[in-house]
Design a protein around this motif. Structure first.
Motif, PDB file in Angstrom:
ATOM      1  N   UNK A   1     -33.585 -10.035 -14.564  1.00  8.81           N
ATOM      2  CA  UNK A   1     -33.283 -10.502 -15.909  1.00  8.81           C
ATOM      3  C   UNK A   1     -32.005 -11.331 -15.907  1.00  8.81           C
ATOM      4  N   UNK A   2     -30.981 -10.881 -15.177  1.00  9.94           N
ATOM      5  CA  UNK A   2     -29.741 -11.633 -15.093  1.00  9.94           C
ATOM      6  C   UNK A   2     -29.967 -13.006 -14.451  1.00  9.94           C
TER       7      UNK A   2
ATOM      8  N   UNK B   1     -17.930 -14.209 -10.967  1.00  9.31           N
ATOM      9  CA  UNK B   1     -17.110 -13.114 -10.459  1.00  9.31           C
ATOM     10  C   UNK B   1     -15.744 -13.565  -9.974  1.00  9.31           C
ATOM     11  N   UNK B   2     -15.402 -14.823 -10.164  1.00 14.55           N
ATOM     12  CA  UNK B   2     -14.112 -15.345  -9.716  1.00 14.55           C
ATOM     13  C   UNK B   2     -12.965 -14.869 -10.592  1.00 14.55           C
ATOM     14  N   UNK B   3     -13.264 -14.315 -11.739  1.00 18.13           N
ATOM     15  CA  UNK B   3     -12.217 -13.833 -12.636  1.00 18.13           C
ATOM     16  C   UNK B   3     -11.360 -12.755 -12.014  1.00 18.13           C
ATOM     17  N   UNK B   4     -11.954 -11.921 -11.171  1.00 18.00           N
ATOM     18  CA  UNK B   4     -11.198 -10.858 -10.509  1.00 18.00           C
ATOM     19  C   UNK B   4     -10.159 -11.463  -9.577  1.00 18.00           C
TER      20      UNK B   4
ATOM     21  N   UNK C   1     -18.483 -19.315 -16.971  1.00 22.59           N
ATOM     22  CA  UNK C   1     -18.556 -19.560 -15.534  1.00 22.59           C
ATOM     23  C   UNK C   1     -17.756 -18.549 -14.729  1.00 22.59           C
ATOM     24  N   UNK C   2     -16.566 -18.202 -15.225  1.00 26.07           N
ATOM     25  CA  UNK C   2     -15.759 -17.188 -14.545  1.00 26.07           C
ATOM     26  C   UNK C   2     -16.445 -15.825 -14.591  1.00 26.07           C
ATOM     27  N   UNK C   3     -17.061 -15.502 -15.719  1.00 24.95           N
ATOM     28  CA  UNK C   3     -17.721 -14.203 -15.844  1.00 24.95           C
ATOM     29  C   UNK C   3     -18.950 -14.110 -14.949  1.00 24.95           C
ATOM     30  N   UNK C   4     -19.700 -15.191 -14.859  1.00 25.11           N
ATOM     31  CA  UNK C   4     -20.941 -15.170 -14.077  1.00 25.11           C
ATOM     32  C   UNK C   4     -20.657 -15.197 -12.581  1.00 25.11           C
TER      33      UNK C   4
ATOM     34  N   UNK D   1     -32.756 -14.734 -14.452  1.00 22.70           N
ATOM     35  CA  UNK D   1     -33.515 -15.572 -15.373  1.00 22.70           C
ATOM     36  C   UNK D   1     -32.608 -16.119 -16.466  1.00 22.70           C
ATOM     37  N   UNK D   2     -31.724 -15.281 -16.997  1.00 20.61           N
ATOM     38  CA  UNK D   2     -30.818 -15.739 -18.046  1.00 20.61           C
ATOM     39  C   UNK D   2     -29.898 -16.830 -17.513  1.00 20.61           C
ATOM     40  N   UNK D   3     -29.363 -16.637 -16.299  1.00 25.11           N
ATOM     41  CA  UNK D   3     -28.448 -17.622 -15.734  1.00 25.11           C
ATOM     42  C   UNK D   3     -29.135 -18.939 -15.442  1.00 25.11           C
ATOM     43  N   UNK D   4     -30.383 -18.890 -15.003  1.00 23.56           N
ATOM     44  CA  UNK D   4     -31.049 -20.130 -14.612  1.00 23.56           C
ATOM     45  C   UNK D   4     -31.814 -20.789 -15.749  1.00 23.56           C
ATOM     46  N   UNK D   5     -32.156 -20.065 -16.807  1.00 22.62           N
ATOM     47  CA  UNK D   5     -32.979 -20.653 -17.866  1.00 22.62           C
ATOM     48  C   UNK D   5     -32.318 -20.636 -19.233  1.00 22.62           C
ATOM     49  N   UNK D   6     -31.791 -19.502 -19.640  1.00 28.68           N
ATOM     50  CA  UNK D   6     -31.300 -19.370 -21.004  1.00 28.68           C
ATOM     51  C   UNK D   6     -29.982 -20.109 -21.223  1.00 28.68           C
TER      52      UNK D   6
END
Length: 95
Positions: A27-28, A80-83, A75-78, A30-35
């Motif tokens: 689901x994640x 993982x670079x925020x850490x 973009x940072x949340x998806x 699909x959301x990242x690539x389509x939604x």
């Protein structure tokens, strides 16, 4: 949902193995690539339609700046670079 269905779902989450746990990775993906791209397209069309038709180009650019900041946060949340960025900022203050 019936009690039997709930019982089967509870048992499935306790069993190890690929068929035994409920995962949301598909689901994640699909959301990242389509939604997300679809939502960005809708936002862009709305910005151009609402501001460009009246000649309010400055208003469109202000809204576009907000959209760019929001995209950077997503973009940072998806990614993982925020850490890593948080650790780097913390090192600036801790030594």
């Amino acid at each position: 949902m019936t009690t039997t269905t709930m019982d089967l779902l509870a048992q499935a989450t306790q069993q190890p193995g690929p068929g035994g746990s409920i995962q949301t990775s598909n689901l994640q993906t699909w959301i990242q690539s389509n939604l997300l791209p679809l939502l960005l397209l809708v936002v862009a069309i709305l910005l151009l339609w609402l501001g460009g038709g009246r000649g309010d180009n400055a208003g469109v650019m202000r809204r576009l700046g907000g959209v760019i900041v929001a995209l950077a946060i997503v973009g940072l949340a998806v990614s993982g670079a925020g850490v890593n960025i948080g650790k780097w900022i913390a090192q600036l203050f801790t030594g």
